[in-house]
Design a protein around this motif. Structure first.
Motif, short mmCIF file in Angstrom:
data_model
loop_
_atom_site.label_atom_id
_atom_site.label_comp_id
_atom_site.label_asym_id
_atom_site.label_seq_id
_atom_site.Cartn_x
_atom_site.Cartn_y
_atom_site.Cartn_z
N LEU A 184 0.85 -1.18 0.00
CA LEU A 184 0.00 0.00 0.00
C LEU A 184 0.89 1.23 0.00
CD1 LEU A 184 -3.30 0.59 1.82
CD2 LEU A 184 -1.50 2.30 2.09
N GLY A 185 0.82 2.01 -1.08
CA GLY A 185 1.64 3.22 -1.17
C GLY A 185 2.81 3.08 -2.13
N ASP A 186 3.83 3.90 -1.90
CA ASP A 186 4.95 3.93 -2.83
C ASP A 186 6.23 3.28 -2.32
OD1 ASP A 186 5.59 5.84 -0.97
OD2 ASP A 186 5.86 7.48 -2.41
N SER A 187 6.15 2.52 -1.22
CA SER A 187 7.19 1.55 -0.96
C SER A 187 6.93 0.41 -1.95
CB SER A 187 7.14 1.04 0.49
OG SER A 187 7.44 2.09 1.39
N GLY A 188 7.79 -0.57 -2.01
CA GLY A 188 7.54 -1.63 -2.98
C GLY A 188 8.54 -2.75 -2.88
N PHE A 189 8.41 -3.73 -3.78
CA PHE A 189 9.30 -4.88 -3.71
C PHE A 189 9.62 -5.41 -5.11
CE2 PHE A 189 5.24 -6.90 -4.14
CZ PHE A 189 5.46 -8.19 -4.64
N LEU A 190 10.73 -6.10 -5.18
CA LEU A 190 11.17 -6.79 -6.39
C LEU A 190 11.44 -8.25 -6.06
CD1 LEU A 190 13.98 -4.46 -7.88
CD2 LEU A 190 11.59 -4.61 -8.63
N ASP A 258 10.55 4.39 -0.43
CA ASP A 258 10.78 5.23 -1.61
C ASP A 258 12.11 5.97 -1.56
OD1 ASP A 258 10.17 7.11 0.33
OD2 ASP A 258 8.81 8.27 -0.94
N GLY A 259 12.81 5.92 -0.43
CA GLY A 259 14.16 6.45 -0.40
C GLY A 259 15.08 5.70 -1.34
N VAL A 260 14.73 4.44 -1.62
CA VAL A 260 15.45 3.64 -2.63
C VAL A 260 14.88 3.89 -4.01
CG1 VAL A 260 15.98 1.31 -3.43
CG2 VAL A 260 16.13 1.86 -0.99
N TRP A 261 13.57 3.72 -4.16
CA TRP A 261 12.96 3.75 -5.50
C TRP A 261 12.99 5.14 -6.13
CZ3 TRP A 261 13.38 -1.00 -6.13
CH2 TRP A 261 12.95 -1.93 -5.19
N ASP A 262 13.04 6.21 -5.33
CA ASP A 262 13.13 7.56 -5.89
C ASP A 262 14.54 7.91 -6.35
OD1 ASP A 262 10.47 8.17 -5.64
OD2 ASP A 262 10.68 9.20 -3.72
N ASN A 263 15.51 7.11 -5.92
CA ASN A 263 16.90 7.40 -6.26
C ASN A 263 17.56 6.35 -7.15
OD1 ASN A 263 17.64 9.95 -4.76
ND2 ASN A 263 16.78 8.74 -3.07
N ASP A 268 18.85 -0.32 -11.85
CA ASP A 268 19.97 -0.04 -10.94
C ASP A 268 20.01 -1.09 -9.82
OD1 ASP A 268 20.77 2.28 -12.28
OD2 ASP A 268 19.48 3.58 -11.05
N VAL A 269 18.86 -1.36 -9.21
CA VAL A 269 18.80 -2.33 -8.13
C VAL A 269 19.16 -3.72 -8.65
CG1 VAL A 269 17.30 -3.43 -6.41
CG2 VAL A 269 17.12 -0.97 -6.85
#
Length: 370
Positions: A184-190, A258-263, A268-269
Motif C-alpha cells: 500500500l503506497g509507494d514503498s515496494g518490492f522486487l 521510496d528512499g530507494v525507489w526515488d533514487n 539499478d537495483v
C-alpha cells in the motif's frame, strides 16, 4: 515522502528483534521449522535489513547484528530503542513455529510535521504491532494484508500516539515457497531470479508524491478539515495491492521504501543485486543457461554477524541509494518525474530521504550444504 510536492520522509525500521543506532544492517538467520516436517519445509529465508536516516551519515560497516528468530519480540516502538532511520521502519519476525517468516517496511508521511506530529511514531509502532501479530500467528492463518490490518487497528484502538501515517509493504513467506505480499503506497518490492527481474510491484498514489497511506488523523486536523475542507489522506488496508508468488531456490526479494525507489531505478537495483550475488558466490554463471544459484548458496547465506550474502546485498543497495540521494548531478527517478510533470521546476540530482532495505535470499532446504 509527504503530501506536499517535494516534501520527503520515510518509514522507520522496526524489527521484531533487537534495534541499533545509526545506519544499520540487521541480519536474520533462516527461520527454523519446529512444527514443520521435512516435506513441508521446502525453503528457508535468510533476511537482512540496511537503513539510514536522511540527515545522518551512512556507515554500512558498523552496527551490524544478527536476528535470532527465537529472541523475545522487542518493543522498538519506543523512541529510545528505535534504530536511527528517520521515519523509515521495518520488521522481521518468524510466524510462531511454522517455518514461515514475515517481513516488511513502512514509510512515515512527513506532511504531519506541520502539525507538530512525527510520523516516525506511527511507522515504528505500526511495524512493532505487525511483528507481534506475526509472531503470535500460524502460517495457515495469516496473510500479509491481515498483518497490515491487525497492526493498523491496534494503533487506532490503543490511541497511544498523537497521530501520523505511513505506507506499508509486507510479505509472508511460507515453508512451501509461497510468498504473499500486500503493498500500500509507494514503498515496494522486487523479486529477482537468476539475474533478471521476475516481478516488480507498482506504486499506489493519489497524485505525484502523494502515496496511499494508512493514517491516524488527530481530532484537531479532522475538525479543521470539516471546517475548511481538504485534509490528510487516509486509506484502508483493504486498498493494498495483494499478490502471491512461487519462489525458487536462489531468488532474491527486495522490500524497500521510496528512499530507494526515488533514487535508484529497478535496473539499478538489479545490477547491484546481480553484482553482489555473484561476488558473494551466491549465484554463478553457467555456460549453458547463464546465472544460476550456486551449489553452496545455503552456506554463504548462513554466515552470521552480518557476513551472510543477504547482508551484503542489503548493504550495497542502501549504500548506492544513499550516495544517489545526495548527488547534485545525477538525476534519479524522482528528479526525472519532476522534470516530466513540472518542466518549470529546476530540480536535479537525487532526493534526500530516509532509506530502508530488507533483502530476503531464498534457499531450498534440500540444497543446503553444511
Amino acid at each position: 515522502m509527504g503530501n506536499s510536492r517535494f516534501n520527503t520522509s520515510a518509514p522507520v525500521l522496526n524489527s521484531a528483534t533487537n534495534t541499533a543506532t545509526t545506519a544499520t544492517t540487521t541480519s536474520t538467520t533462516a527461520v527454523p521449522a519446529a512444527a514443520a516436517t521435512p516435506q513441508q519445509q521446502k525453503f528457508t529465508y535468510h533476511i537482512s535489513a540496511s537503513f539510514a536516516a536522511k540527515q545522518k551519515r551512512f556507515s554500512p560497516t558498523t552496527n551490524i547484528f544478527n536476528f535470532n528468530p527465537y529472541n523475545r519480540v522487542q518493543d522498538s516502538a519506543r523512541r529510545k530503542s528505535r534504530p536511527d532511520a528517520g521515519q523509515d521502519a521495518f520488521f522481521v519476525s518468524r510466524i510462531n513455529d511454522s517455518g514461515a517468516v514475515a517481513a516488511g517496511v513502512a514509510d512515515g508521511v512527513g506532511g504531519y510535521a506541520e502539525s507538530g506530529i512525527d510520523s516516525a511514531d506511527f511507522s515504528h509502532t505500526f511495524c512493532e504491532r505487525m511483528a507481534t501479530a506475526a509472531h503470535q500467528a500460524t502460517a495457515e492463518s495469516v496473510s500479509a494484508k491481515q498483518l497490515i490490518e491487525t497492526g493498523y487497528r491496534r494503533i487506532l484502538d490503543e490511541d497511544a500516539i498523537a497521530g501520523g501515517a505511513s505506507t506499508a509493504c509486507v510479505g509472508v513467506a511460507k515453508p512451501d515457497g509461497q510468498l504473499n505480499v500486500a503493498n500500500l503506497g509507494d514503498s515496494g518490492f522486487l523479486i529477482i531470479r537468476q539475474g533478471k527481474i521476475h516481478y516488480a510491484s507498482a506504486p499506489q498514489t493519489h497524485d505525484f508524491n502523494t502515496p496511499y497511506q494508512l493514517a491516524m488523523i488527530p481530532k484537531k486536523l479532522l475538525a479543521q478539515a470539516r471546517q475548511f475542507g481538504g485534509g490528510p489522506f487516509s486509506d484502508e488496508p483493504a486498498d493494498a495491492q495483494v499478490s502471491t508468488h512461487s519462489l525458487r531456490n536462489g531468488d532474491v526479494v527486495v522490500f524497500a521504501t521510496d528512499g530507494v525507489w526515488d533514487n535508484l531505478s529497478i535496473q539499478d537495483v538489479l545490477r547491484v543485486v546481480t553484482d553482489e550475488m555473484q561476488i558473494g558466490k551466491g549465484w554463478v554463471n553457467s555456460a549453458d543457461v547463464g546465472i544460476v544459484p550456486a551449489p553452496n548458496l545455503g552456506g554463504v547465506a548462513a554466515e552470521t554477524d552480518g557476513r551472510g550474502i543477504q547482508a551484503q546485498v542489503a548493504r550495497a543497495i542502501a549504500t548506492r541509494a544513499k550516495s544517489a540521494s545526495v548527488s547534485t548531478k545525477l538525476d534519479g527517478p524522482f528528479a526525472k518525474e519532476v522534470q516530466r510533470l513540472f518542466p518549470g521546476e529546476n530540480f536535479h540530482g537525487g532526493k534526500k530521504d530516509d532509506i530502508c532495505v530488507v533483502c530476503m535470499v531464498v534457499v531450498e532446504v534440500c540444497l543446503v550444504l553444511v
